[in-house]
Motif scaffolding. Sequence first.
Motif, PDB file in Angstrom:
ATOM      1  N   VAL A   1      16.933 -44.619 -14.449  1.00  0.00           N
ATOM      2  CA  VAL A   1      16.492 -45.106 -13.139  1.00  0.00           C
ATOM      3  C   VAL A   1      15.071 -45.643 -13.249  1.00  0.00           C
ATOM      4  CG1 VAL A   1      15.820 -44.350 -10.834  1.00  0.00           C
ATOM      5  CG2 VAL A   1      18.027 -43.698 -11.738  1.00  0.00           C
TER       6      VAL A   1
ATOM      7  N   PHE B   1      15.184 -48.974 -15.150  1.00  0.00           N
ATOM      8  CA  PHE B   1      15.708 -50.095 -14.354  1.00  0.00           C
ATOM      9  C   PHE B   1      14.736 -50.545 -13.269  1.00  0.00           C
ATOM     10  CE2 PHE B   1      19.676 -49.793 -16.425  1.00  0.00           C
ATOM     11  CZ  PHE B   1      20.337 -50.966 -16.135  1.00  0.00           C
TER      12      PHE B   1
ATOM     13  N   TRP C   1      19.707 -53.775  -8.579  1.00  0.00           N
ATOM     14  CA  TRP C   1      19.556 -52.415  -9.109  1.00  0.00           C
ATOM     15  C   TRP C   1      18.101 -52.054  -9.312  1.00  0.00           C
ATOM     16  CZ3 TRP C   1      23.854 -50.745 -13.039  1.00  0.00           C
ATOM     17  CH2 TRP C   1      25.108 -50.886 -12.403  1.00  0.00           C
TER      18      TRP C   1
ATOM     19  N   SER D   1      16.533 -48.813  -7.835  1.00  0.00           N
ATOM     20  CA  SER D   1      15.982 -47.800  -8.731  1.00  0.00           C
ATOM     21  C   SER D   1      14.562 -47.446  -8.335  1.00  0.00           C
ATOM     22  CB  SER D   1      15.995 -48.298 -10.176  1.00  0.00           C
ATOM     23  OG  SER D   1      17.301 -48.552 -10.592  1.00  0.00           O
TER      24      SER D   1
ATOM     25  N   ALA E   1      14.669 -45.139  -5.643  1.00  0.00           N
ATOM     26  CA  ALA E   1      15.153 -43.873  -6.183  1.00  0.00           C
ATOM     27  C   ALA E   1      14.026 -43.141  -6.902  1.00  0.00           C
ATOM     28  CB  ALA E   1      16.328 -44.104  -7.122  1.00  0.00           C
TER      29      ALA E   1
END
Lengths: 356, 267, 230
Positions: free
Chosen positions: B29, B32, B239, B243, B246
Amino acid sequence: MKNLMRAFLSVLFVCLILIVVINRLNTVAGFSGGNTLTVFNWGDYIDEELIDLFEEETGITIVYETFDSNEAMMTKIQQGGTTYDVAVPSEYMVEKMVEEDLLIELDHSKLPNMQYMDERFMDLPFDQGNTYSVPYFWGTVGIIFNPTLLPEGEVISGWNDLWDPALENQILLIDGAREIIGMGLNSLGYSLNDTDPQHLQQALAKLKELTPNVKAIVGDENKMLMANNEAAIAVGWSGDAADIMWENEAIDYVVPEEGSNLWFDNFVIPKTARNVDAAHVFINFLMDPEVAAQNTEYVSYSTPNKEALKYMPEDMVHDERFYPEPELTERLEVYENLGQRNLAHYNELFLQFKMH
Amino acid sequence: MENKLSRNLFMIPYALWIILFVVSPILLVVYFSFFDIEGNFSFINYKNFFTPVYMQMTFSSFWYAFLITVLSLLVAYPTAYLVTRTKHKHLWLLLIIVPSWINLLLKAYAFIGIFGTYGAANSFLEFIGIGSRQLLFTDFSFVFVAVYIFIPFMILPIFNALDNLNPSFVYAAKDLGASKWVTFRRIILPLTMDGIKAGCQVVFIPALSLFMLTRLIAGNQVITLGTAIEQHFLVTQDWGMGSTIAVFLIFIMFIIIGLTGFRKRGA
Amino acid sequence: MNNFEGFTLEWYRELFHDTRLLIIVLNTLVIALLSALIATIIGVLGAISIGNYKKRHSQNALLAVNNVLIVSPDVIIGASFLILFTMAGIQLGFYSVLLSHIAFSIPIVVLMVLPKLLEMSPTLIDAARDLGASRWDVLTKVILPYISPGIVAGFFMALTYSLDDFAVTFFVTGNGFSTLSVEIYSLARRGISLNINALSTIMFLVTIMMVIIYYYLTQRSGTKGVGFRR
């Protein structure tokens, strides 16, 4: 210890039995092995009787799976490891998938029923010569409304009517960045495919003013909500409108006068396909005029199949709302592939709009 | 020697799990988060994250999570207290917890029906004379459903803390002339603080990242960090940005855990 | 939803005639049982190895790592596993879902087993060793029987976690593989059909049954406290 072992072994045993049962069911239902075809389509987008008919006629078993956005579909195909034989992306997504080299060329010699298609909908800019795709259905984005729930004297004919303060908390919007930002652009007289950051900012500012009127931003639930009289207005696709009318006779649909989106959903064969021959047979089958007519009656979107119109009820074919006159279609725009960066910008703006 | 060896042998599958499913997903994560939507290495995602748009989103996520946590605490604490006073307390506890065993989606859908214009909630409002109003797709319904879902998770640690409380402390306070309020504030509350902390941790972090309810109950009008992550991963396919959010959430998670201590849910 | 007309078993009959749905129900069960089983085995081994560390702080450090997946929001677990499986080239479907479910169930098993392990008096093992038991004997005849209530509790917790999961499965599934939660989501997205209500009732009964079994087992073995899921 003995008890523990026994417990574990029995769980394992149950699992094995279940797996065997699942495999049996899969083979009996024909979901695996043999001559199967995996179709990846939008939810509720085919008359299931036709799937049975197709299976009977050809002996090919269909595994049918659904998606609810073009992006989600492409992610699954791009991610790999999938074996979809036929998919049904919208036009801008066809362009994008071609760019990403995810599709194989169609073999026109295996699709004789292509002759029945309306030339108006063939050879379009997003796929010239129909190298990779043939249209499945087409339609518009417009305003679905329920006259009985509107304030007295309210007439809905275009996007700008939605900003009326009298419509507070009455509007359902579809959960799609291009559709809603496009609505903002259209209401200001800009093109749906505008990428000028200033115009987009204006559109966002205008959309934010709509917030008090917005009840929710939803997906396919809008059909149920409109049918149950939960809201007076929904921005959505023409086919959904037809579906809702089926359940709730009060509902009406209008293609906004400021212009709107004309879209096509198309058959394509992804690179991941395992049964390319069967994919062609399936696509050709659904282009058969009588089959297409039956399917159109069920799905209630507009068919690009000229021959099929002859097999359909008169009032359906002559319904201006779903088969608009050429003058009106000229005011409509097809989405262009704007590229990753612009699309990301659209999504970003849409997220900002939702936050309000 | 033998001890070490066998310990290491036992360790292998578990260590593999830690490396594959705990450490590497976090590293991936983070990795990315340094790529933009076109796959080039850049810090653009972090730059974007610190724009007013995402700051506002972060702020509102926190606000809703805070609201949900506080409200569930306000409901859960007295409930847990009452439950510990009942005769068959474990049975009562079980009854309260049973709803948490029903699939989250089913509960969400039940509420769509209840809160609809013609649903039970509005019939009730109509009945008591308030008149029907918009309930579904409001902040209120979102917070209500979220609190409903999280309450059992809050009750359990608090119940355990209250249950483990040695009653002689309370008796002692009473004997020494403390009023009920003073007993609660000086004895019971401090002694059950660990339970409260555990409960808040169990509620706050998931509340920060709710994504399904924002869609079904709030009609996409409440956007949390979780919603943004889901959108970026499954819809816009960005993504990198997903990420980045995240990474930020993981970061917050560690801070909260630092504050409330590592504790198992409902320990 | 709003047109209640009377009671009927029609929906249940329809449910059982729907092969696809039946397959999904069985898939959900297999995933739950299998993932709980494997997670229990790995989790017990993990708990034993954590318990073997005599130093308090190395135990705590390991536990901290163990708990990461428990406190992580589902969205993050789902998203990061999606990246992981894509990078590793694992097909999305049965195996990706199974692996994810095993992964997020392991720490729960560890947490259920570890307290039992720690409360076990070390003299028990010493006594067994003194009486000439081999390491294997100690494990199978002393440790495992002692911690078996924890193991059972862990297994059931893992089972319920798996049955209930939506978010993680939603991210990592594909290729037509679907579990009940995900299927309910996509069914209900198209408007609530009574079919779903029948399904929910069945699911609810299954979980209640598991709760009762679990409660019975823990009560009998005297484990304190009731575990529950996210």
